[in-house]
Design a protein around this motif. Structure first.
Motif, PDB file in Angstrom:
ATOM      1  N   LYS A  60      59.231  57.178  -6.672  1.00  0.00           N
ATOM      2  CA  LYS A  60      58.144  56.284  -7.494  1.00  0.00           C
ATOM      3  C   LYS A  60      56.783  56.448  -7.211  1.00  0.00           C
ATOM      4  CE  LYS A  60      57.535  51.913  -4.673  1.00  0.00           C
ATOM      5  NZ  LYS A  60      58.403  52.817  -2.970  1.00  0.00           N
ATOM      6  N   PRO A  61      55.318  56.847  -7.813  1.00  0.00           N
ATOM      7  CA  PRO A  61      54.351  57.150  -7.827  1.00  0.00           C
ATOM      8  C   PRO A  61      53.960  56.041  -6.193  1.00  0.00           C
ATOM      9  CG  PRO A  61      54.400  56.557  -9.963  1.00  0.00           C
ATOM     10  CD  PRO A  61      56.027  56.135  -9.550  1.00  0.00           C
ATOM     11  N   GLY A  62      52.767  57.423  -5.041  1.00  0.00           N
ATOM     12  CA  GLY A  62      52.637  56.657  -4.415  1.00  0.00           C
ATOM     13  C   GLY A  62      53.675  57.325  -2.834  1.00  0.00           C
ATOM     14  N   ASP A  63      54.696  57.559  -3.593  1.00  0.00           N
ATOM     15  CA  ASP A  63      55.500  57.751  -2.579  1.00  0.00           C
ATOM     16  C   ASP A  63      55.479  59.665  -1.851  1.00  0.00           C
ATOM     17  OD1 ASP A  63      57.201  55.371  -2.952  1.00  0.00           O
ATOM     18  OD2 ASP A  63      59.235  56.068  -3.912  1.00  0.00           O
ATOM     19  N   THR A  64      56.020  59.385  -0.651  1.00  0.00           N
ATOM     20  CA  THR A  64      55.945  60.441   0.649  1.00  0.00           C
ATOM     21  C   THR A  64      57.325  60.673   0.635  1.00  0.00           C
ATOM     22  OG1 THR A  64      54.659  59.891   2.235  1.00  0.00           O
ATOM     23  CG2 THR A  64      53.456  60.885   0.914  1.00  0.00           C
ATOM     24  N   MET A  65      57.715  62.181   1.199  1.00  0.00           N
ATOM     25  CA  MET A  65      58.913  62.311   1.445  1.00  0.00           C
ATOM     26  C   MET A  65      58.802  64.056   3.121  1.00  0.00           C
ATOM     27  SD  MET A  65      60.505  61.952  -2.042  1.00  0.00           S
ATOM     28  CE  MET A  65      58.179  62.189  -2.480  1.00  0.00           C
ATOM     29  N   LYS A 106      53.317  66.767  -5.705  1.00  0.00           N
ATOM     30  CA  LYS A 106      52.929  67.881  -4.491  1.00  0.00           C
ATOM     31  C   LYS A 106      53.055  67.996  -3.455  1.00  0.00           C
ATOM     32  CE  LYS A 106      48.026  66.971  -2.107  1.00  0.00           C
ATOM     33  NZ  LYS A 106      46.713  65.929  -2.083  1.00  0.00           N
ATOM     34  N   VAL A 107      52.937  69.322  -3.046  1.00  0.00           N
ATOM     35  CA  VAL A 107      53.553  69.709  -1.683  1.00  0.00           C
ATOM     36  C   VAL A 107      52.036  69.949  -0.710  1.00  0.00           C
ATOM     37  CG1 VAL A 107      54.948  71.481  -0.422  1.00  0.00           C
ATOM     38  CG2 VAL A 107      55.221  70.723  -3.063  1.00  0.00           C
ATOM     39  N   SER A 122      47.985  72.993   0.403  1.00  0.00           N
ATOM     40  CA  SER A 122      48.625  71.905  -0.849  1.00  0.00           C
ATOM     41  C   SER A 122      48.118  72.153  -1.826  1.00  0.00           C
ATOM     42  CB  SER A 122      47.283  70.341   0.110  1.00  0.00           C
ATOM     43  OG  SER A 122      47.924  69.610   1.148  1.00  0.00           O
ATOM     44  N   THR A 123      49.119  71.721  -2.727  1.00  0.00           N
ATOM     45  CA  THR A 123      49.130  72.268  -3.916  1.00  0.00           C
ATOM     46  C   THR A 123      50.588  71.344  -4.825  1.00  0.00           C
ATOM     47  OG1 THR A 123      50.014  74.440  -5.795  1.00  0.00           O
ATOM     48  CG2 THR A 123      50.592  74.255  -4.002  1.00  0.00           C
ATOM     49  N   THR A 124      50.564  72.156  -6.468  1.00  0.00           N
ATOM     50  CA  THR A 124      51.905  71.030  -7.170  1.00  0.00           C
ATOM     51  C   THR A 124      52.418  72.018  -6.972  1.00  0.00           C
ATOM     52  OG1 THR A 124      50.756  71.894  -8.711  1.00  0.00           O
ATOM     53  CG2 THR A 124      50.128  69.056  -8.110  1.00  0.00           C
ATOM     54  N   TYR A 164      56.423  66.418   0.393  1.00  0.00           N
ATOM     55  CA  TYR A 164      56.265  65.877  -0.452  1.00  0.00           C
ATOM     56  C   TYR A 164      55.307  64.898  -0.994  1.00  0.00           C
ATOM     57  CZ  TYR A 164      59.821  69.852  -0.376  1.00  0.00           C
ATOM     58  OH  TYR A 164      60.260  70.678  -0.123  1.00  0.00           O
ATOM     59  N   GLU A 165      54.459  64.524  -1.935  1.00  0.00           N
ATOM     60  CA  GLU A 165      54.643  63.538  -2.821  1.00  0.00           C
ATOM     61  C   GLU A 165      54.491  63.155  -4.009  1.00  0.00           C
ATOM     62  OE1 GLU A 165      49.493  61.701  -2.763  1.00  0.00           O
ATOM     63  OE2 GLU A 165      49.983  62.758  -1.674  1.00  0.00           O
ATOM     64  N   PHE A 166      54.988  62.310  -4.372  1.00  0.00           N
ATOM     65  CA  PHE A 166      54.774  61.512  -6.075  1.00  0.00           C
ATOM     66  C   PHE A 166      53.415  60.970  -6.236  1.00  0.00           C
ATOM     67  CE2 PHE A 166      57.615  59.504  -9.744  1.00  0.00           C
ATOM     68  CZ  PHE A 166      55.807  60.099 -10.504  1.00  0.00           C
ATOM     69  N   VAL A 167      52.495  62.064  -6.603  1.00  0.00           N
ATOM     70  CA  VAL A 167      50.919  61.886  -6.659  1.00  0.00           C
ATOM     71  C   VAL A 167      51.093  60.339  -7.349  1.00  0.00           C
ATOM     72  CG1 VAL A 167      48.377  62.388  -7.852  1.00  0.00           C
ATOM     73  CG2 VAL A 167      50.605  63.774  -6.321  1.00  0.00           C
ATOM     74  N   ASP A 168      49.936  59.467  -7.105  1.00  0.00           N
ATOM     75  CA  ASP A 168      49.811  58.399  -7.916  1.00  0.00           C
ATOM     76  C   ASP A 168      48.365  58.811  -8.704  1.00  0.00           C
ATOM     77  OD1 ASP A 168      48.980  55.907  -8.750  1.00  0.00           O
ATOM     78  OD2 ASP A 168      49.821  54.395  -7.311  1.00  0.00           O
ATOM     79  N   ASN A 169      48.520  59.154  -9.665  1.00  0.00           N
ATOM     80  CA  ASN A 169      47.187  59.314 -10.437  1.00  0.00           C
ATOM     81  C   ASN A 169      46.133  57.641 -10.831  1.00  0.00           C
ATOM     82  OD1 ASN A 169      48.253  58.351 -12.629  1.00  0.00           O
ATOM     83  ND2 ASN A 169      47.987  60.539 -13.124  1.00  0.00           N
ATOM     84  N   ASP A 170      46.881  57.116 -10.478  1.00  0.00           N
ATOM     85  CA  ASP A 170      46.196  55.876 -11.233  1.00  0.00           C
ATOM     86  C   ASP A 170      46.069  55.039 -12.675  1.00  0.00           C
ATOM     87  OD1 ASP A 170      45.617  54.638  -7.982  1.00  0.00           O
ATOM     88  OD2 ASP A 170      43.908  55.951  -8.121  1.00  0.00           O
ATOM     89  N   GLU A 171      46.410  55.890 -12.527  1.00  0.00           N
ATOM     90  CA  GLU A 171      47.253  56.305 -13.930  1.00  0.00           C
ATOM     91  C   GLU A 171      47.913  55.393 -14.934  1.00  0.00           C
ATOM     92  OE1 GLU A 171      45.367  59.138 -16.732  1.00  0.00           O
ATOM     93  OE2 GLU A 171      44.185  59.224 -15.649  1.00  0.00           O
ATOM     94  N   ASP A 172      48.702  55.009 -15.627  1.00  0.00           N
ATOM     95  CA  ASP A 172      49.745  54.951 -16.521  1.00  0.00           C
ATOM     96  C   ASP A 172      51.165  56.070 -16.476  1.00  0.00           C
ATOM     97  OD1 ASP A 172      52.052  53.886 -17.119  1.00  0.00           O
ATOM     98  OD2 ASP A 172      51.230  53.367 -19.599  1.00  0.00           O
ATOM     99  N   GLN A 173      51.863  56.034 -15.292  1.00  0.00           N
ATOM    100  CA  GLN A 173      52.731  57.002 -15.204  1.00  0.00           C
ATOM    101  C   GLN A 173      54.219  56.714 -15.584  1.00  0.00           C
ATOM    102  OE1 GLN A 173      51.358  58.095 -11.366  1.00  0.00           O
ATOM    103  NE2 GLN A 173      51.376  59.645 -12.529  1.00  0.00           N
ATOM    104  N   ASN A 174      54.422  55.642 -16.920  1.00  0.00           N
ATOM    105  CA  ASN A 174      55.452  55.464 -17.280  1.00  0.00           C
ATOM    106  C   ASN A 174      56.331  56.275 -17.852  1.00  0.00           C
ATOM    107  OD1 ASN A 174      55.791  52.885 -16.390  1.00  0.00           O
ATOM    108  ND2 ASN A 174      54.606  52.181 -18.321  1.00  0.00           N
ATOM    109  N   GLU A 175      55.909  57.363 -18.084  1.00  0.00           N
ATOM    110  CA  GLU A 175      56.537  58.178 -18.597  1.00  0.00           C
ATOM    111  C   GLU A 175      57.487  59.501 -17.798  1.00  0.00           C
ATOM    112  OE1 GLU A 175      52.467  60.523 -17.550  1.00  0.00           O
ATOM    113  OE2 GLU A 175      53.365  59.095 -18.152  1.00  0.00           O
ATOM    114  N   PHE A 176      57.287  58.926 -16.966  1.00  0.00           N
ATOM    115  CA  PHE A 176      58.332  59.613 -16.125  1.00  0.00           C
ATOM    116  C   PHE A 176      59.380  59.377 -15.567  1.00  0.00           C
ATOM    117  CE2 PHE A 176      53.618  61.915 -15.189  1.00  0.00           C
ATOM    118  CZ  PHE A 176      54.505  63.094 -15.786  1.00  0.00           C
TER     119      PHE A 176
END
Length: 197
Positions: A60-65, A106-107, A122-124, A164-176
């Motif tokens: 989910k947005p905000g997770d890092t691995m 993000k990587v 760092s990049t995507t 790796y990070e699923f970037v949380d952009n503080d917006e609605d990311q329901n499309e993912f």
């Protein structure tokens, strides 16, 4: 003795004399020496261990691995340069809004596990996919190899750490929701400059 016999005897004597003179020119000492050489080319053999560098579900947005893997030089030549080709495919779960899921992953390439707060680069995933190999080598692997004496020596291996990070952009990311991304990284090795042998 007849003239014919005298001429025949004279010709035979002359021929015998010439053969002795000619044969005498080949009467000398001789010797031979031989030298051989071989050329055997070395090998470059870069591999990754494990080959599956990340396999996660339910992110989910905000997770890092954080993951690590070994770059292995199984060849007989030192590796002086490594580049990375990135490719991925996104499987959309049906909430498509035209955005690339890779732009939100993000990587962070890390020098070692002790420096998790200081990435080398760092990049995507989307940016990595579009980068030229020399930009990637200059930003990621040149520093990584520099810490190893400028090369990945033949018959050795060393770890590369990636967060790796699923970037949380503080917006609605329901499309993912339900989307998946299958990543392929191809590591390319190159030898160093030739040396006098």
């Amino acid at each position: 003795m007849s003239l014919k016999k005298k001429l025949g005897l004279g010709v035979a004597s002359a021929a015998l004399g010439l053969s002795l003179i000619g044969g005498g020119t080949y009467a000398f000492f001789s010797d031979s020496a031989y030298a051989t050489g071989t050329f055997a080319a070395g090998t470059l053999d870069l591999s990754v261990d494990p080959t599956t560098i990340i396999d996660v579900e339910n992110i989910k947005p905000g997770d890092t691995m954080l993951r690590s893997f070994d770059l292995v030089n199984g060849g007989s030549l030192d590796i002086a340069s490594i580049t990375l080709d990135t490719d991925y495919t996104v499987t959309d779960a049906g909430n498509d809004n035209g955005e690339d899921f890779g732009e939100h992953i993000k990587v962070n390439f890390l020098m070692n596990v002790d420096k998790l707060d200081v990435p080398i680069y760092s990049t995507t995933l989307a940016e990595l996919k579009s980068m030229s190999p020399d930009v990637i080598e200059g930003n990621i692997f040149s520093d990584w190899l520099a810490e190893r004496g400028g090369k990945l020596a033949a018959g050795t291996e060393d770890k590369l750490y990636v967060q790796y990070e699923f970037v949380d952009n503080d917006e609605d990311q329901n499309e993912f929701q339900g989307d998946s991304l299958e990543l392929t990284w191809t590591f390319n090795a190159e030898q160093g400059d030739g040396v006098a042998k």
